[in-house]
Motif scaffolding. Structure first.
Motif, PDB file in Angstrom:
ATOM      1  N   ARG A 117     -15.119  -2.506  10.906  1.00  0.00           N
ATOM      2  CA  ARG A 117     -14.535  -1.590   9.918  1.00  0.00           C
ATOM      3  C   ARG A 117     -13.597  -0.552  10.547  1.00  0.00           C
ATOM      4  O   ARG A 117     -13.138   0.356   9.843  1.00  0.00           O
ATOM      5  CB  ARG A 117     -15.627  -0.831   9.167  1.00  0.00           C
ATOM      6  N   ASN A 118     -13.358  -0.635  11.825  1.00  0.00           N
ATOM      7  CA  ASN A 118     -12.392   0.293  12.455  1.00  0.00           C
ATOM      8  C   ASN A 118     -11.055   0.211  11.729  1.00  0.00           C
ATOM      9  O   ASN A 118     -10.665  -0.857  11.254  1.00  0.00           O
ATOM     10  CB  ASN A 118     -12.154  -0.095  13.927  1.00  0.00           C
ATOM     11  N   VAL A 119     -10.356   1.326  11.689  1.00  0.00           N
ATOM     12  CA  VAL A 119      -9.029   1.333  11.065  1.00  0.00           C
ATOM     13  C   VAL A 119      -7.983   1.851  12.037  1.00  0.00           C
ATOM     14  O   VAL A 119      -8.270   2.687  12.893  1.00  0.00           O
ATOM     15  CB  VAL A 119      -9.012   2.181   9.771  1.00  0.00           C
ATOM     16  N   GLU A 120      -6.779   1.315  11.870  1.00  0.00           N
ATOM     17  CA  GLU A 120      -5.631   1.774  12.658  1.00  0.00           C
ATOM     18  C   GLU A 120      -4.774   2.638  11.739  1.00  0.00           C
ATOM     19  O   GLU A 120      -4.249   2.134  10.734  1.00  0.00           O
ATOM     20  CB  GLU A 120      -4.801   0.587  13.141  1.00  0.00           C
ATOM     21  N   ILE A 121      -4.630   3.896  12.076  1.00  0.00           N
ATOM     22  CA  ILE A 121      -3.891   4.815  11.213  1.00  0.00           C
ATOM     23  C   ILE A 121      -2.530   5.100  11.843  1.00  0.00           C
ATOM     24  O   ILE A 121      -2.438   5.710  12.906  1.00  0.00           O
ATOM     25  CB  ILE A 121      -4.694   6.107  10.973  1.00  0.00           C
ATOM     26  N   GLY A 122      -1.479   4.621  11.188  1.00  0.00           N
ATOM     27  CA  GLY A 122      -0.114   4.810  11.691  1.00  0.00           C
ATOM     28  C   GLY A 122       0.657   3.507  11.600  1.00  0.00           C
ATOM     29  O   GLY A 122       0.175   2.520  11.046  1.00  0.00           O
ATOM     30  N   GLY A 123       1.874   3.524  12.136  1.00  0.00           N
ATOM     31  CA  GLY A 123       2.695   2.319  12.145  1.00  0.00           C
ATOM     32  C   GLY A 123       2.982   1.824  10.733  1.00  0.00           C
ATOM     33  O   GLY A 123       3.302   2.594   9.844  1.00  0.00           O
ATOM     34  N   ARG A 124       2.823   0.517  10.534  1.00  0.00           N
ATOM     35  CA  ARG A 124       3.073  -0.051   9.207  1.00  0.00           C
ATOM     36  C   ARG A 124       1.772  -0.242   8.422  1.00  0.00           C
ATOM     37  O   ARG A 124       1.732  -0.972   7.430  1.00  0.00           O
ATOM     38  CB  ARG A 124       3.829  -1.386   9.333  1.00  0.00           C
ATOM     39  N   ASN A 125       0.699   0.432   8.883  1.00  0.00           N
ATOM     40  CA  ASN A 125      -0.609   0.236   8.250  1.00  0.00           C
ATOM     41  C   ASN A 125      -0.836   1.202   7.093  1.00  0.00           C
ATOM     42  O   ASN A 125      -0.255   2.281   7.031  1.00  0.00           O
ATOM     43  CB  ASN A 125      -1.718   0.423   9.281  1.00  0.00           C
ATOM     44  N   LEU A 126      -1.726   0.782   6.220  1.00  0.00           N
ATOM     45  CA  LEU A 126      -2.163   1.643   5.120  1.00  0.00           C
ATOM     46  C   LEU A 126      -3.677   1.535   5.001  1.00  0.00           C
ATOM     47  O   LEU A 126      -4.219   0.453   4.786  1.00  0.00           O
ATOM     48  CB  LEU A 126      -1.496   1.225   3.800  1.00  0.00           C
ATOM     49  N   VAL A 127      -4.332   2.683   5.168  1.00  0.00           N
ATOM     50  CA  VAL A 127      -5.791   2.771   5.065  1.00  0.00           C
ATOM     51  C   VAL A 127      -6.126   3.519   3.772  1.00  0.00           C
ATOM     52  O   VAL A 127      -5.541   4.563   3.487  1.00  0.00           O
ATOM     53  CB  VAL A 127      -6.370   3.518   6.289  1.00  0.00           C
ATOM     54  N   LEU A 128      -7.059   2.952   2.999  1.00  0.00           N
ATOM     55  CA  LEU A 128      -7.368   3.487   1.668  1.00  0.00           C
ATOM     56  C   LEU A 128      -8.743   4.138   1.649  1.00  0.00           C
ATOM     57  O   LEU A 128      -9.729   3.539   2.096  1.00  0.00           O
ATOM     58  CB  LEU A 128      -7.310   2.347   0.652  1.00  0.00           C
ATOM     59  N   ALA A 129      -8.788   5.356   1.115  1.00  0.00           N
ATOM     60  CA  ALA A 129     -10.032   6.137   1.063  1.00  0.00           C
ATOM     61  C   ALA A 129     -10.222   6.713  -0.342  1.00  0.00           C
ATOM     62  O   ALA A 129      -9.254   6.920  -1.064  1.00  0.00           O
ATOM     63  CB  ALA A 129      -9.973   7.263   2.092  1.00  0.00           C
ATOM     64  N   PRO A 130     -11.452   6.970  -0.740  1.00  0.00           N
ATOM     65  CA  PRO A 130     -11.708   7.423  -2.125  1.00  0.00           C
ATOM     66  C   PRO A 130     -11.344   8.885  -2.362  1.00  0.00           C
ATOM     67  O   PRO A 130     -10.955   9.602  -1.442  1.00  0.00           O
ATOM     68  CB  PRO A 130     -13.221   7.216  -2.264  1.00  0.00           C
ATOM     69  N   VAL A 131     -11.501   9.283  -3.612  1.00  0.00           N
ATOM     70  CA  VAL A 131     -11.225  10.649  -4.064  1.00  0.00           C
ATOM     71  C   VAL A 131     -11.996  11.669  -3.225  1.00  0.00           C
ATOM     72  O   VAL A 131     -13.057  11.358  -2.670  1.00  0.00           O
ATOM     73  CB  VAL A 131     -11.599  10.759  -5.564  1.00  0.00           C
ATOM     74  N   TYR A 132     -11.457  12.877  -3.160  1.00  0.00           N
ATOM     75  CA  TYR A 132     -12.016  13.935  -2.312  1.00  0.00           C
ATOM     76  C   TYR A 132     -12.006  15.237  -3.101  1.00  0.00           C
ATOM     77  O   TYR A 132     -10.955  15.637  -3.602  1.00  0.00           O
ATOM     78  CB  TYR A 132     -11.126  14.064  -1.074  1.00  0.00           C
ATOM     79  N   GLY A 133     -13.181  15.851  -3.220  1.00  0.00           N
ATOM     80  CA  GLY A 133     -13.228  17.230  -3.677  1.00  0.00           C
ATOM     81  C   GLY A 133     -13.685  17.586  -5.079  1.00  0.00           C
ATOM     82  O   GLY A 133     -13.933  18.768  -5.343  1.00  0.00           O
ATOM     83  N   LEU A 374       4.868   2.019  -1.374  1.00  0.00           N
ATOM     84  CA  LEU A 374       6.284   1.862  -1.019  1.00  0.00           C
ATOM     85  C   LEU A 374       6.836   3.062  -0.262  1.00  0.00           C
ATOM     86  O   LEU A 374       7.919   2.992   0.314  1.00  0.00           O
ATOM     87  CB  LEU A 374       7.114   1.578  -2.276  1.00  0.00           C
ATOM     88  N   ALA A 375       6.096   4.179  -0.275  1.00  0.00           N
ATOM     89  CA  ALA A 375       6.538   5.357   0.478  1.00  0.00           C
ATOM     90  C   ALA A 375       6.140   5.269   1.939  1.00  0.00           C
ATOM     91  O   ALA A 375       6.467   6.156   2.726  1.00  0.00           O
ATOM     92  CB  ALA A 375       5.962   6.632  -0.145  1.00  0.00           C
ATOM     93  N   GLY A 376       5.425   4.226   2.305  1.00  0.00           N
ATOM     94  CA  GLY A 376       5.048   4.064   3.713  1.00  0.00           C
ATOM     95  C   GLY A 376       3.862   4.918   4.126  1.00  0.00           C
ATOM     96  O   GLY A 376       3.685   5.229   5.303  1.00  0.00           O
ATOM     97  N   VAL A 377       3.025   5.272   3.148  1.00  0.00           N
ATOM     98  CA  VAL A 377       1.833   6.069   3.460  1.00  0.00           C
ATOM     99  C   VAL A 377       0.921   5.280   4.409  1.00  0.00           C
ATOM    100  O   VAL A 377       0.771   4.068   4.268  1.00  0.00           O
ATOM    101  CB  VAL A 377       1.095   6.419   2.143  1.00  0.00           C
ATOM    102  N   ASN A 378       0.334   5.982   5.392  1.00  0.00           N
ATOM    103  CA  ASN A 378      -0.588   5.343   6.331  1.00  0.00           C
ATOM    104  C   ASN A 378      -2.047   5.602   5.994  1.00  0.00           C
ATOM    105  O   ASN A 378      -2.916   4.797   6.329  1.00  0.00           O
ATOM    106  CB  ASN A 378      -0.336   5.848   7.762  1.00  0.00           C
ATOM    107  N   PHE A 379      -2.318   6.760   5.411  1.00  0.00           N
ATOM    108  CA  PHE A 379      -3.692   7.090   5.022  1.00  0.00           C
ATOM    109  C   PHE A 379      -3.631   7.633   3.613  1.00  0.00           C
ATOM    110  O   PHE A 379      -2.999   8.657   3.357  1.00  0.00           O
ATOM    111  CB  PHE A 379      -4.292   8.132   5.974  1.00  0.00           C
ATOM    112  N   MET A 380      -4.239   6.895   2.678  1.00  0.00           N
ATOM    113  CA  MET A 380      -4.194   7.316   1.281  1.00  0.00           C
ATOM    114  C   MET A 380      -5.569   7.786   0.838  1.00  0.00           C
ATOM    115  O   MET A 380      -6.459   6.995   0.563  1.00  0.00           O
ATOM    116  CB  MET A 380      -3.722   6.179   0.372  1.00  0.00           C
ATOM    117  N   LEU A 381      -5.723   9.110   0.812  1.00  0.00           N
ATOM    118  CA  LEU A 381      -6.926   9.711   0.256  1.00  0.00           C
ATOM    119  C   LEU A 381      -6.794   9.683  -1.259  1.00  0.00           C
ATOM    120  O   LEU A 381      -5.681   9.579  -1.783  1.00  0.00           O
ATOM    121  CB  LEU A 381      -7.012  11.150   0.782  1.00  0.00           C
TER     122      LEU A 381
END
Lengths: 516, 516
Positions: A117-133, A374-381
């Motif tokens: 489950r390791n993730v690579e954050i950056g480059g052309r990658n996109l990591v998806l995470a749930p709602v926060y707060g 499409l905005a090239g986000v790498n980490f989507m909270l």
């Protein structure tokens, strides 16, 4: 510690025998690999616009500067780096910030206790995470109510079971039944024990950031944490241009421990930034430059993610609005600016202002999710579960969003033009006027050809009507119950579980309860 | 005809005095200009993929060919152009179709009876038109039911009043209470009299296409119609690779009269085209090449729009699915292929499979609408009102979609980097820790800074709850009623109205009723 060391070695060795066996049986909890984009980013700023905005951001840093209130150590660091200090105002000579951010890595691995489950954050990658707060939760049975630790645990479980979410997130909702000064401990314990996906640390006090690091050292081993990134934490900038001491205190803890920080302006456009897109982009860039630079002053090379949480405002009511075109443009534009800094980028999410998981929620969230890809986000909270401007974590909305994230994976993969995908034999076989349903190519490929929703309804009208004419919300409620009914925790060594529970119990016993 | 000629001259002169006065008072029926994109298209096919697909399409045309059944005149035209004819199969030597399509214009004006509503189809423009074809309608009061002429007229009125729809469309729903062989007359009459936006002609029989041309000649004047394009009509290709005689007959009428045809494969992927994206793109390109070439054989220079209506299929139920990633990829890819042919492009819409205007409808439609904008679509049919896979035209969904189209306009405008938009004075004025709500720049710009929904709810939870906790569907129902209550027809010379009604009455009296 021998049990823990054993567990640690097992993890680093891609799971011991028991873990491997458990993984093989837990087939329904498959997690997709983080997205590697094979489609281009949408670049809405031309060269002239980029030059103007980047020039203006440098002017802001030099002439207006940024504030680091109540933080003499930060002012000392800035002074040593060559900034001009007047009171708590820090002015940076042109080019200084852009130079400082160069030591931040363009991409890094965030480790999970299950290395698969390791993730690579950056480059052309996109990591998806749930709602926060969100302080509230909503579901069809209980309606809208304050969130509790039981709700929190449900969201951690749902995230663990969601194929398209790569990351367990952080404060998936605020467990308001736990004292404010202790809830970070229970939240971390839930992420660490109920899931094996990567997670976020606490940022609400520097001491809670330290507790997060200490718990991570139990889970991963102290040496491993010193040398690897195992947490990504959300450090908001107090826009405009202010870096408050609590958030910076948390950042200092994480950076010093080589843990990643998302350094993110939190902007309601028209209130915390200019009412124009170009003005907001300029301020966002100045804030990112100052914030990421500061992380590098604490520890050069510490991983940082340049963030932008940006909404527009309803100028009639003052309410923040989501899924709007201005937010999209700022998200696209910030992506370009961040890529030119060579930094990972955090933005977007399944944002909506709707009170219900209804059509408004669907439109606004789909606008935001597509734009994030499409905005090239790498980490989507906030990729799943966000409702009512982030005040509410919705169980039904969570499974709807999580389902749509599967569609993002498919688009991101781009177009396969292999000989099989070209399908020339099929076109020859079928010919004019035929149909493809039974042809060899279709038979060979139909199972994987199309993304398939696990929530949405594709049945004929009559069937759907006979089954109760259910809305998407009703269909999603069924899926929530089904998933929670199927939940099984990922395997964990009993000694490890005991050590984590022991740490939390001891810490909680050492403090009086605080509820504000 | 002197009244009509007078009216015609008034129109050509941008409206007579009465028309100008009426326009000035009809402030609530403002129509935005068609979209001129100032953002890039998303190009998901790389050079290698384009080359493969274009090469394969030529191979299809040469080796497999296309069928023109029951149409000896078409076969004669093809033979004269150099194609190989065997039975009804037409095989095109490589390069022939690509050469033939060169005479089709890259962009053309479709005239409206109100010249302020003229649209430019092609280039970087995007023209938005409502849903086309549903036999059913739905609203919150009446539920799902067969569509009638009264429903049809309501949709024409709603489209006329919608700021973000530039085009009145065609069969916005099927008026099932009117005989099949006569309903085209009533539909055209409604478009011509209840709206002043551009519209589409009938394609269900060549004779009905001719009726459409004849009625257009009354409205615009025969000479004007000979020299200008006043209709855009939807000619579907019977995929795979078949061009049926009825549709081709309509195309022949329109092309001969210099009227525009959308030449559009209608594809449910996996049934009418290969199950793979690359294979579908290849077949779509071959079909477009053959269809547009044929329009140029009828009349070189006749305006044509290369279309692609593509959905995926649920391989479990066989139902078409909408807003899916595969459909997005095909829409993006076809855009690239069509631009390389130098043709205007029709695709996308507010597509969904949902039975209700609920969250599923929102997600799927937003996916489709955003993709349409970024795929470089020039003419977007089905942009508002589509529900249940196109079986239903929904009144509430119509106003929801139409509202979202405003957001597309805003994104398409791109980022303003003028000195005012840079907002450096505002950033200086506010400084670190301040807020922008009251600053001079915000005061000067807030009214136009942010797109604002006319349907979605931005109110605080408590207000929304007190007002009845309404879903988006309920809010949209209010807007439908409000708009229909405000409707006023655009001004029309009484003689013109009489002439159009007279033509329709005479035609209808000349035929027996037919209901199938």
């Amino acid at each position: 510690m021998s049990d823990l060391a054993e567990q640690r070695r097992g993890r680093a060795g891609r799971g011991g025998g028991a873990a491997r066996r458990a993984e093989r049986t837990a087939v329904s909890f498959e997690t997709a690999r983080f997205i590697e984009r094979n489609v281009p980013n949408l670049e809405i700023l031309n060269a002239e616009a980029l030059e103007i905005i980047e020039g203006n951001a440098e002017t802001i840093l030099q002439e207006i500067g940024v504030a680091f209130p109540d933080n003499p150590a930060a002012l000392d660091r800035w002074k040593a780096a060559g900034a001009d200090i007047q009171g708590d105002r820090v002015r940076l000579p042109k080019g200084l910030a852009r130079e400082l951010v160069k030591t931040a890595p363009g991409s890094f691995t965030q480790h999970a206790r299950n290395p698969a489950r390791n993730v690579e954050i950056g480059g052309r990658n996109l990591v998806l995470a749930p709602v926060y707060g969100p302080p509230f939760v909503r579901d069809v049975n209980g309606g809208r109510r304050y969130a509790t630790m039981a709700d929190f645990e449900k969201f951690v479980k749902l995230t663990y079971m969601s194929k398209w979410l790569h990351h367990s997130g952080g404060t998936v909702c605020e467990p308001t039944d736990i004292p404010v000064n202790k809830r970070h401990l229970d939240m971390l314990l839930a992420h660490m024990t109920l899931s094996d996906k990567p997670f976020m640390g606490s940022v609400t006090e520097p001491s809670r950031a330290q507790d997060s690091v200490d718990m991570a050292k139990i889970l991963f081993g102290a040496d491993f944490v010193d040398q690897n990134t195992v947490m990504t934490s959300l450090v908001n900038i107090n826009s405009p241009l202010t870096f408050d001491a609590t958030m910076m205190g948390a950042l200092e803890v994480y950076a010093a421990n080589n843990q990643a920080a998302i350094i993110s302006p939190f902007i309601v456009g028209g209130a915390m930034a200019p009412v124009s897109v170009a003005g907001t982009l300029t301020q966002v860039l100045a804030e990112i430059l100052a914030g990421v630079s500061y992380s590098q002053l604490v520890r050069p090379g510490a991983p940082a993610i340049a963030g932008a949480f940006v909404t527009s405002i309803d100028m009639n009511s003052g309410a923040p609005t989501f899924g709007t075109p201005e937010a999209s443009m700022i998200t696209y534009g910030t992506g370009q600016l961040v890529r030119r800094l060579g930094l990972p980028y955090r933005s977007a999410g399944g944002f909506c202002g709707s009170k219900l998981p209804d059509a408004q929620a669907g439109y606004e969230s789909a606008n935001s999710l597509n734009m994030g890809l499409l905005a090239g986000v790498n980490f989507m909270l906030h990729a799943a579960g966000w409702l009512e401007g982030g005040l509410v974590a919705s169980f039904e909305k969570f499974v709807m969003d999580a389902d749509q994230l599967g569609a993002l994976h498919k688009i991101a993969a781009g177009v396969d033009v292999s000989a099989d995908a070209q399908a020339m034999d099929a076109i020859r076989e079928v010919g004019p006027g035929g149909h493809y349903l039974g042809c060899a190519h279709t038979q060979a490929n139909f199972k994987s050809a199309f993304w398939r929703s696990e929530v949405l309804d594709y049945k004929p009208f009559e069937t759907w009507d006979e089954e109760g004419a259910r809305t998407t919300e009703a269909l999603a409620a069924v899926r929530v119950e089904k998933l929670l009914g199927q939940y099984q925790p990922p395997p964990m060594d009993p000694g490890m579980s005991e050590a984590l529970h022991g740490f939390v119990a001891e810490k909680k016993a050492s403090m009086p309860d605080a509820f504000s």
